[in-house]
Design a protein around this motif. Structure first.
Motif, short mmCIF file in Angstrom:
data_model
loop_
_atom_site.label_atom_id
_atom_site.label_comp_id
_atom_site.label_asym_id
_atom_site.label_seq_id
_atom_site.Cartn_x
_atom_site.Cartn_y
_atom_site.Cartn_z
N UNK A 26 0.82 -1.21 0.00
CA UNK A 26 0.00 0.00 0.00
C UNK A 26 0.86 1.26 0.00
N UNK A 27 2.02 1.22 0.67
CA UNK A 27 2.92 2.37 0.68
C UNK A 27 3.59 2.55 -0.67
N UNK A 28 3.99 1.44 -1.30
CA UNK A 28 4.59 1.51 -2.63
C UNK A 28 3.58 2.04 -3.65
N UNK A 29 2.35 1.58 -3.53
CA UNK A 29 1.30 2.05 -4.45
C UNK A 29 1.06 3.54 -4.27
N UNK A 30 1.09 4.02 -3.03
CA UNK A 30 0.90 5.44 -2.78
C UNK A 30 2.02 6.27 -3.42
N UNK A 31 3.25 5.80 -3.31
CA UNK A 31 4.37 6.51 -3.89
C UNK A 31 4.31 6.51 -5.41
N UNK A 32 4.00 5.35 -6.00
CA UNK A 32 3.89 5.27 -7.46
C UNK A 32 2.78 6.18 -7.98
N UNK A 33 1.66 6.22 -7.25
CA UNK A 33 0.55 7.08 -7.65
C UNK A 33 0.96 8.55 -7.63
N UNK A 34 1.72 8.94 -6.60
CA UNK A 34 2.20 10.32 -6.53
C UNK A 34 3.09 10.65 -7.72
#
Length: 297
Positions: A26-34
């Motif tokens: 979930x943290x990696x997805x948040x960073x990629x989305x940013x």
């Protein structure tokens, strides 16, 4: 000092990390989305890669496949719809980023309740800028000469591509940008034009706008500018796109691949008096359908 270090150590919550420093999904997805929602990268296709190699498939159907078959008869083999599949393969290569935040910056923000969110956004914006720069200026993937050889970008891929990618020699310094863009536009196959956009350097787009404005009476056209368009097609700009070079393609045809396994380490360096990060991930760039891309140079 104790309070400042507590702030520093709170930059990355322990819940974001798996053992070993790998970001939780979930943290990696948040960073990629940013990263994928900022700058030019928000216009292209972002492919999240669970492995270091991934296929990007594009399904196509032959034009004029519509037929009329009389009742009671079956279509012939030539009348049956044949789907064609094209695309590309992404091979992600590892890259690292080593940002840091000084003690002075922490002191200045000691009472800022939004500090963690602001730092996360700043890091994501910096990563997006680095990846956008590499997307346009990457020339090789052998790391032989630093940054530009970390990975091949879209411009290099288009320049090296064989017959599927149309290449057009342009000379805007002599002929002007209107003639240059028209030459690139004319070289694009009709089937791809409705979805296509021009991708070019910010300064070149401004030069085209100024050139066009000189032929129009009234200041509003120059100042307010519906001039980020040519023959109805959008002009997308990036300050990192090499000057004098143009891609004309559907933006979604430009592929940015990034691994979903992102390794991150944060530590407080007493000697340097700084909070230091290490980001380790892998990326690649491709053009999914080469015939749908025109390269003007």
């Amino acid at each position: 000092m104790h309070d400042l270090i507590k702030i520093a150590k709170g930059m990355i919550g322990p819940g974001d990390l798996n053992p070993g420093g790998q970001l939780r999904p979930e943290a990696a997805e948040r960073l990629i989305t940013l990263i994928a929602s900022a700058g030019f990268m928000k216009a292209v296709t972002t492919r999240r890669m669970k492995k270091m190699s991934a296929d990007v498939s594009v399904l196509g159907i032959a034009a004029r496949s519509l037929v009329r078959v009389p009742e009671g008869q079956s279509p012939t083999d030539s009348q049956r719809l044949g789907a064609t599949q094209s695309g590309c393969t992404l091979t992600a290569l590892p890259v690292q980023l080593f940002p840091q935040m000084s003690l002075s910056a922490l002191r200045d923000n000691a009472d800022n309740p939004a500090l963690v969110a602001e730092v996360e956004a700043t890091l994501a914006n910096r990563m997006e800028a680095e990846l956008e720069d590499l997307a346009f200026n990457g020339t090789a993937d052998d790391n032989s000469a630093g940054f530009t050889t970390l990975n091949k970008g879209w411009v290099q891929i288009a320049s090296e591509s064989g017959n599927p990618t149309v290449k057009v020699n342009i000379d805007p310094a002599t002929d002007g940008w209107r003639a240059a863009l028209k030459a690139v536009f004319d070289a694009c196959p009709d089937v791809y034009r409705p979805q296509a956009a021009f991708v070019m350097n910010e300064g070149d787009a401004d030069a085209y706008a100024y050139e066009l404005g000189q032929h129009v009476t009234g200041q509003a056209l120059v100042a307010d500018s519906p001039l980020r368009r040519f023959l109805g097609r959008p002009i997308l700009t990036s300050p990192y796109c090499p000057a004098g070079k143009v891609l004309f393609t559907p933006p979604q045809n430009l592929i940015f691949g990034i691994s979903t396994e992102i390794w991150q380490k944060r530590r407080w360096d007493d000697d340097a008096r700084a909070l230091r990060w290490v980001f380790d991930f892998a990326v690649d760039y491709e053009i999914a359908v080469k015939p749908a891309c025109v390269y003007g140079y």
